[in-house]
Design an enzyme around this catalytic site. Structure first.
Site, short mmCIF file in Angstrom:
data_model
loop_
_atom_site.label_atom_id
_atom_site.label_comp_id
_atom_site.label_asym_id
_atom_site.label_seq_id
_atom_site.Cartn_x
_atom_site.Cartn_y
_atom_site.Cartn_z
N GLU A 1 4.84 -8.62 4.86
CA GLU A 1 5.54 -7.60 4.07
C GLU A 1 7.01 -7.95 3.79
O GLU A 1 7.91 -7.24 4.24
CB GLU A 1 5.45 -6.24 4.77
CG GLU A 1 4.03 -5.79 5.04
CD GLU A 1 3.94 -4.37 5.62
OE1 GLU A 1 4.99 -3.79 5.91
OE2 GLU A 1 2.82 -3.87 5.77
N GLU B 1 -3.91 -5.31 6.57
CA GLU B 1 -3.60 -4.05 7.26
C GLU B 1 -4.09 -2.89 6.43
O GLU B 1 -3.89 -2.85 5.21
CB GLU B 1 -2.08 -3.83 7.43
CG GLU B 1 -1.46 -4.63 8.53
CD GLU B 1 0.04 -4.32 8.66
OE1 GLU B 1 0.47 -3.18 8.37
OE2 GLU B 1 0.77 -5.24 9.05
O1 IFM Z 1 3.54 -0.54 11.68
C1 IFM Z 1 3.64 -1.06 10.39
C2 IFM Z 1 3.45 -2.56 10.41
O2 IFM Z 1 4.37 -3.19 11.24
C3 IFM Z 1 3.63 -3.12 9.02
N1 IFM Z 1 2.83 -2.41 8.06
C4 IFM Z 1 2.83 -0.97 8.08
C5 IFM Z 1 2.58 -0.47 9.48
C6 IFM Z 1 2.59 1.08 9.51
O3 IFM Z 1 3.80 1.57 9.03
#
Ligand code: IFM
Length: 448
Positions: A165, A352
């Site tokens: 990210e 994710e």
């Molecule tokens: O916890 C975070 C993660 O570190 C990166 N993506 C989003 C998740 C939830 O906010």
């Protein structure tokens, strides 16, 4: 109807070093920007820090057994850069390397595929003191760090992710200041965006230059599609700007060797993009083996609420997650289709997806998180629909294996499929973990 996934579909779960490891002063680990930020009064909810987190550093075997019990096919974790290079440069810290060797070997022993993220936001503080991601000098530092890991684990890890990210690193770290290092400057966020992408490119080049066995490398983007709140031209224009900042600012350089024209215009008053040097975009757009996508929600944007760089969006109505995020599984299908249609045909992974809810342990000692089961079920169906439409989706990592340190929100939000009772560090698999384990076992979703 039972929905089956393609053979070999990689069902996994994900965490990140600073969110779960703890042991921040052990094993020769140096300080990261998140140590500094979380220890600065007022920066995190309740002043929470990752000092102990889920204590995974000391509970590795227990957590590996848990993954095995849940039948995970893959585990996505990140390496803490300051465990490998306490000051962000120089030789590898042996104890740090040993820790990740132990983790990877433990995964193999349990037939779980390791998926290693090189950078999930814990920049060594020493590098931040030299400008961090706003400085081009960070690029060779990152490539050196990556090379140390390729050397140590190159033949053991099949899936490598350079950055997690980069939008968050750049725009929350240097734009809104909500994340470490807490800087509020759009010009800095733009420079950070470019240097993150260039560091990614340098790490890919280093990867291509060494013998990596079956290893494949990609990047993970958090893509947040933006829709106009109403079907009118001003909302559409506003949504386009938000989309440019959140998505195209990364997708375009990576897959089309350019920054989006409209973004150059939107940011003309803050930056001349002089940090982009000849040849940079060619390097950034070099071939990748896969793209990781983190999907949580879509933004609904109305004119006048967008600001260049940061999404100010219409608050969702109806049921949301504990983060206040809209629950929007159709958005995942549309996003996967869009990436496949407009940007790249390389294999995709959802690296994710998941949700925070206000989980609690009931008097029987169970955590009945049926909202999370519903959430995951709907999103898996959405992913299946994308596959049925021809999208080359290869796997899915649920965020997160464990409740953990949710950055500026500390321990107030629980994303895990496993509940963590922080005072005792006891792990209690939630109903969603049991349900997910069944999905993995049959590689299919039960009748819906
Ligand atoms: O916890 C975070 C993660 O570190 C990166 N993506 C989003 C998740 C939830 O906010």
């Amino acid at each position: 109807m039972t929905l089956s996934f393609p053979d070999g579909f990689l069902w996994g779960s994900a965490t990140a070093a600073y969110q779960v490891e703890g042991a921040v002063g052990e094993g020769g680990r140096g300080r990261s920007i998140w140590d500094t930020f979380s220890h600065t009064p007022g920066k995190t909810v309740h002043g929470d820090t990752g000092d102990i987190a889920c204590d995974q550093f000391h509970r590795l075997d227990e957590d590996l057994d848990l993954m095995s019990e849940l039948r995970l096919k893959a585990y996505r974790f990140s390496v803490a850069w300051p465990r490998i290079q306490p000051d962000g440069r120089g030789r590898a810290n042996r104890e740090g390397i040993d820790y990740y060797r132990r983790l990877v070997a433990g995964l193999h022993r349990r037939s779980i595929i390791p998926c290693l993220t090189l950078y999930h936001w814990d920049l060594p503080q020493a590098l931040q003191d030299e400008g961090g991601w706003t400085s081009r000098d960070v690029v060779p530092r990152f490539a050196d760090y990556a090379a140390l890991l390729y050397e140590a684990l190159g033949d053991q890890v099949p899936l490598w992710i350079t950055l997690n990210e980069p939008w968050v690193s750049a725009w929350q770290g240097y734009g809104s200041g909500a994340h470490a290092p807490g800087i509020e400057d759009d010009a800095a966020a733009l420079a950070a965006t470019h240097h993150l992408l260039l560091a990614h490119a340098a790490a890919v080049e280093a990867f291509r230059g060494v013998e990596m066995g079956n290893g494949r490398i990609g990047i993970t983007l958090n893509l947040t599609p933006a829709l106009p709140a109403d079907n009118n031209s001003s909302d559409s224009a506003a949504a386009r700007i938000v989309d440019g900042n959140q998505n195209r600012l990364f997708l375009d350089p990576l897959f089309h060797a350019r920054y989006p024209e409209d973004m150059l215009e939107v940011y003309a008053s803050v930056s001349d993009f002089a940090f982009v040097k000849d040849g940079d975009l060619g390097r950034i757009s070099a071939d990748l083996d896969f793209l990781g996508i983190n999907y949580y929600q879509r933004h609904h944007v109305t004119a006048g609420t967008e600001i260049a760089g940061r999404a100010r969006v219409v608050p969702p109505e109806g049921i949301t997650t504990a983060m206040g995020w809209r629950i929007d599984p159709e958005g995942l299908t549309a996003l996967l289709k869009r990436v496949d249609d407009e940007h790249t045909k390389i294999p995709l992974y959802v690296t994710e997806n998941g949700a925070a809810f206000d989980d609690y342990v009931d008097p029987g000692g169970r955590v009945d998180d049926r909202e999370r089961v519903e959430f995951l079920d709907a999103h898996f169906r959405a992913a299946h629909s994308a596959i049925a439409q021809g999208v080359n989706l290869n796997g899915y990592f649920v965020w997160s294996l464990l409740d953990n340190f949710e950055w500026a929100l500390g321990y107030s939000k629980r994303f895990g499929i496993v509940y963590v009772d922080y005072p005792t560090q006891k792990r209690i698999p939630k109903q969603s973990a049991r349900w997910y384990s069944e999905v993995i076992a049959v590689n299919a979703l039960p009748d819906g």
